[in-house]
Motif scaffolding. Structure first.
Motif, PDB file in Angstrom:
ATOM      1  N   UNK A 156      -2.328 -28.499  -2.962  1.00  0.00           N
ATOM      2  CA  UNK A 156      -1.787 -28.662  -1.622  1.00  0.00           C
ATOM      3  C   UNK A 156      -1.995 -30.057  -1.074  1.00  0.00           C
ATOM      4  N   UNK A 157      -1.806 -30.178   0.217  1.00  0.00           N
ATOM      5  CA  UNK A 157      -1.793 -31.463   0.911  1.00  0.00           C
ATOM      6  C   UNK A 157      -3.104 -31.744   1.621  1.00  0.00           C
ATOM      7  N   UNK A 158      -3.512 -33.023   1.565  1.00  0.00           N
ATOM      8  CA  UNK A 158      -4.632 -33.493   2.392  1.00  0.00           C
ATOM      9  C   UNK A 158      -4.203 -34.786   3.075  1.00  0.00           C
TER      10      UNK A 158
ATOM     11  N   UNK B 119      -2.301 -29.678 -22.406  1.00  0.00           N
ATOM     12  CA  UNK B 119      -1.876 -29.512 -21.016  1.00  0.00           C
ATOM     13  C   UNK B 119      -0.443 -28.977 -20.974  1.00  0.00           C
ATOM     14  N   UNK B 120      -0.197 -28.007 -20.129  1.00  0.00           N
ATOM     15  CA  UNK B 120       1.144 -27.450 -19.969  1.00  0.00           C
ATOM     16  C   UNK B 120       2.114 -28.541 -19.505  1.00  0.00           C
ATOM     17  N   UNK B 121       3.390 -28.471 -19.927  1.00  0.00           N
ATOM     18  CA  UNK B 121       4.369 -29.495 -19.542  1.00  0.00           C
ATOM     19  C   UNK B 121       4.940 -29.288 -18.140  1.00  0.00           C
ATOM     20  N   UNK B 122       4.317 -28.464 -17.351  1.00  0.00           N
ATOM     21  CA  UNK B 122       4.748 -28.210 -15.978  1.00  0.00           C
ATOM     22  C   UNK B 122       3.518 -28.227 -15.085  1.00  0.00           C
ATOM     23  N   UNK B 123       3.731 -28.157 -13.781  1.00  0.00           N
ATOM     24  CA  UNK B 123       2.614 -27.960 -12.867  1.00  0.00           C
ATOM     25  C   UNK B 123       2.963 -26.805 -11.940  1.00  0.00           C
ATOM     26  N   UNK B 124       1.987 -26.342 -11.188  1.00  0.00           N
ATOM     27  CA  UNK B 124       2.197 -25.206 -10.295  1.00  0.00           C
ATOM     28  C   UNK B 124       1.855 -25.624  -8.872  1.00  0.00           C
ATOM     29  N   UNK B 125       2.810 -25.408  -7.960  1.00  0.00           N
ATOM     30  CA  UNK B 125       2.550 -25.609  -6.533  1.00  0.00           C
ATOM     31  C   UNK B 125       1.871 -24.355  -5.990  1.00  0.00           C
ATOM     32  N   UNK B 126       0.641 -24.488  -5.552  1.00  0.00           N
ATOM     33  CA  UNK B 126      -0.083 -23.334  -5.015  1.00  0.00           C
ATOM     34  C   UNK B 126       0.584 -22.848  -3.727  1.00  0.00           C
ATOM     35  N   UNK B 127       0.498 -21.539  -3.492  1.00  0.00           N
ATOM     36  CA  UNK B 127       1.089 -20.967  -2.279  1.00  0.00           C
ATOM     37  C   UNK B 127       0.193 -21.228  -1.067  1.00  0.00           C
TER      38      UNK B 127
ATOM     39  N   UNK C   1     -13.731 -27.309  -2.768  1.00  0.00           N
ATOM     40  CA  UNK C   1     -13.901 -27.496  -4.209  1.00  0.00           C
ATOM     41  C   UNK C   1     -14.399 -26.187  -4.821  1.00  0.00           C
ATOM     42  N   UNK C   2     -13.481 -25.272  -4.954  1.00  0.00           N
ATOM     43  CA  UNK C   2     -13.811 -23.920  -5.404  1.00  0.00           C
ATOM     44  C   UNK C   2     -14.412 -23.946  -6.800  1.00  0.00           C
ATOM     45  N   UNK C   3     -15.538 -23.247  -6.993  1.00  0.00           N
ATOM     46  CA  UNK C   3     -16.216 -23.190  -8.294  1.00  0.00           C
ATOM     47  C   UNK C   3     -15.996 -21.824  -8.940  1.00  0.00           C
ATOM     48  N   UNK C   4     -16.124 -21.807 -10.258  1.00  0.00           N
ATOM     49  CA  UNK C   4     -16.031 -20.551 -10.982  1.00  0.00           C
ATOM     50  C   UNK C   4     -14.598 -20.076 -11.174  1.00  0.00           C
ATOM     51  N   UNK C   5     -14.479 -18.870 -11.723  1.00  0.00           N
ATOM     52  CA  UNK C   5     -13.172 -18.288 -12.015  1.00  0.00           C
ATOM     53  C   UNK C   5     -12.397 -18.060 -10.718  1.00  0.00           C
ATOM     54  N   UNK C   6     -11.142 -18.487 -10.718  1.00  0.00           N
ATOM     55  CA  UNK C   6     -10.296 -18.322  -9.545  1.00  0.00           C
ATOM     56  C   UNK C   6      -8.871 -18.004  -9.982  1.00  0.00           C
ATOM     57  N   UNK C   7      -8.117 -17.408  -9.090  1.00  0.00           N
ATOM     58  CA  UNK C   7      -6.720 -17.052  -9.379  1.00  0.00           C
ATOM     59  C   UNK C   7      -5.817 -17.827  -8.424  1.00  0.00           C
ATOM     60  N   UNK C   8      -4.741 -18.375  -8.986  1.00  0.00           N
ATOM     61  CA  UNK C   8      -3.785 -19.166  -8.202  1.00  0.00           C
ATOM     62  C   UNK C   8      -2.403 -18.535  -8.345  1.00  0.00           C
ATOM     63  N   UNK C   9      -1.732 -18.406  -7.225  1.00  0.00           N
ATOM     64  CA  UNK C   9      -0.339 -17.953  -7.224  1.00  0.00           C
ATOM     65  C   UNK C   9       0.516 -19.050  -6.603  1.00  0.00           C
ATOM     66  N   UNK C  10       1.669 -19.287  -7.198  1.00  0.00           N
ATOM     67  CA  UNK C  10       2.528 -20.347  -6.672  1.00  0.00           C
ATOM     68  C   UNK C  10       3.842 -20.439  -7.414  1.00  0.00           C
TER      69      UNK C  10
ATOM     70  N   UNK D 243      15.007 -26.323 -17.139  1.00  0.00           N
ATOM     71  CA  UNK D 243      15.466 -26.203 -15.751  1.00  0.00           C
ATOM     72  C   UNK D 243      15.540 -24.770 -15.231  1.00  0.00           C
ATOM     73  N   UNK D 244      15.822 -23.812 -16.100  1.00  0.00           N
ATOM     74  CA  UNK D 244      15.927 -22.428 -15.650  1.00  0.00           C
ATOM     75  C   UNK D 244      14.568 -21.825 -15.276  1.00  0.00           C
ATOM     76  N   UNK D 245      13.493 -22.557 -15.550  1.00  0.00           N
ATOM     77  CA  UNK D 245      12.155 -22.076 -15.195  1.00  0.00           C
ATOM     78  C   UNK D 245      11.664 -22.640 -13.868  1.00  0.00           C
ATOM     79  N   UNK D 246      12.365 -23.636 -13.350  1.00  0.00           N
ATOM     80  CA  UNK D 246      11.922 -24.271 -12.103  1.00  0.00           C
ATOM     81  C   UNK D 246      11.862 -23.262 -10.967  1.00  0.00           C
ATOM     82  N   UNK D 247      10.790 -23.288 -10.214  1.00  0.00           N
ATOM     83  CA  UNK D 247      10.546 -22.440  -9.046  1.00  0.00           C
ATOM     84  C   UNK D 247      10.305 -20.967  -9.399  1.00  0.00           C
ATOM     85  N   UNK D 248       9.921 -20.701 -10.649  1.00  0.00           N
ATOM     86  CA  UNK D 248       9.507 -19.335 -10.963  1.00  0.00           C
ATOM     87  C   UNK D 248       8.219 -19.012 -10.208  1.00  0.00           C
TER      88      UNK D 248
END
Length: 267
Positions: free
Chosen positions: A133-135, A197-205, A149-158, A83-88
């Motif tokens: 995100x939302x569609x 697979x990581x036990x969390x997910x990331x909400x993209x900004x 549908x972005x291809x190749x290496x990409x960076x995500x922040x969230x 729980x202390x990691x939520x919303x990092x």
């Protein structure tokens, strides 16, 4: 003739006097009211403590959200995710596996539609589910948002989010028919045949995706905080109880009983 003196016999037809239990009744009533009073005070104090805890939680989450982004936890850190990691505020890079995306029903400020959860394969081979995100419903088919549908290496922040097992209120996830109502990481990974697979997910900004879809940055961070209202309610009830007890034991009801020719509380 029957004597008319003030002797001890009751007049014919008069009701017998109640048993002399005045003191006992007062004691029992006072003890019961005292116990209820203590319980009400305890509930009010508990709500005050809950409010302190909630305000601290809100402050800690706000600090995480607005802190500089740090690398998303890797496999070595997964066992300690809690729980202390939520919303990092995190960032990660890798390649999206668009053919394994999962749509999760969503209701947002933009209306009803779906969250697009897509696995991102990191350079070490591990996977992280990214809520890109939302569609809207009209764009659930990836063919209608091909540019995104972005291809190749990409960076995500969230924001790092904890898994949401089971489903939503009264709506269980149905992996077999592809109906998802919550972002249950383990169940989605199993349904898509994903491992490591990581036990969390990331909400993209809110960084725009090509073509405008999916729309990120719609994370809602809200913690209901009505504890002060609850505390005042419990304390108010305790105060009213104290006033009622004082009135009954020392005032109004005693006068009412006397006015009817009876001793208060059966005395």
């Amino acid at each position: 003739m029957r004597p008319t003196g003030s002797g001890g016999g009751a007049e014919p037809g008069s009701a017998p006097s109640p048993a002399p239990l005045s003191l006992l009744r007062r004691v029992v009533f006072g003890v019961a009211a005292g116990l209820v009073f203590v319980v009400l005070l305890g509930l009010g104090t508990w709500q005050v403590q809950r409010r302190t805890w909630k305000l601290d939680l809100i402050a800690r989450v706000d600090a995480r959200v607005h802190a500089p982004a740090v690398p998303a936890p890797g496999p070595a850190e997964w066992p300690r995710i809690g729980p202390d990691d939520a919303y990092r505020h995190v960032w990660l890079s890798g390649t999206f596996l668009h053919d394994r995306e999962t749509l999760v029903q969503a209701v947002t400020e933009r209306g009803g539609g779906f969250w697009v959860l897509t696995p991102l394969r990191r350079p070490d081979g591990s996977l992280v589910l990214v809520n890109r995100g939302f569609v809207p419903g009209a764009n659930r088919d990836p063919a209608t948002r091909q540019a995104g549908l972005v291809a190749g290496e990409t960076r995500v922040t969230g924001l790092l989010r904890l898994t949401e097992p089971g489903g939503a209120f009264l709506r269980a996830n149905d992996p077999k028919d592809g109906r998802w109502y919550s972002r249950d990481v383990a169940a989605i990974a199993a349904a898509r045949g994903l491992t490591d697979v990581a036990p969390y997910f990331v909400d993209a900004d809110a960084t725009p995706n090509p073509g405008g879809l999916p729309v990120g940055g719609l994370t809602v961070i809200a913690f209901p905080n009505s504890h002060l209202v609850y505390a005042l309610t419990w304390y108010g009830m305790a105060l009213m109880l104290a006033g009622a007890v004082f009135y009954i034991l020392r005032g109004g009801l005693a006068k009412d009983w006397v006015s009817k020719g009876r001793e208060p509380f059966g005395g």
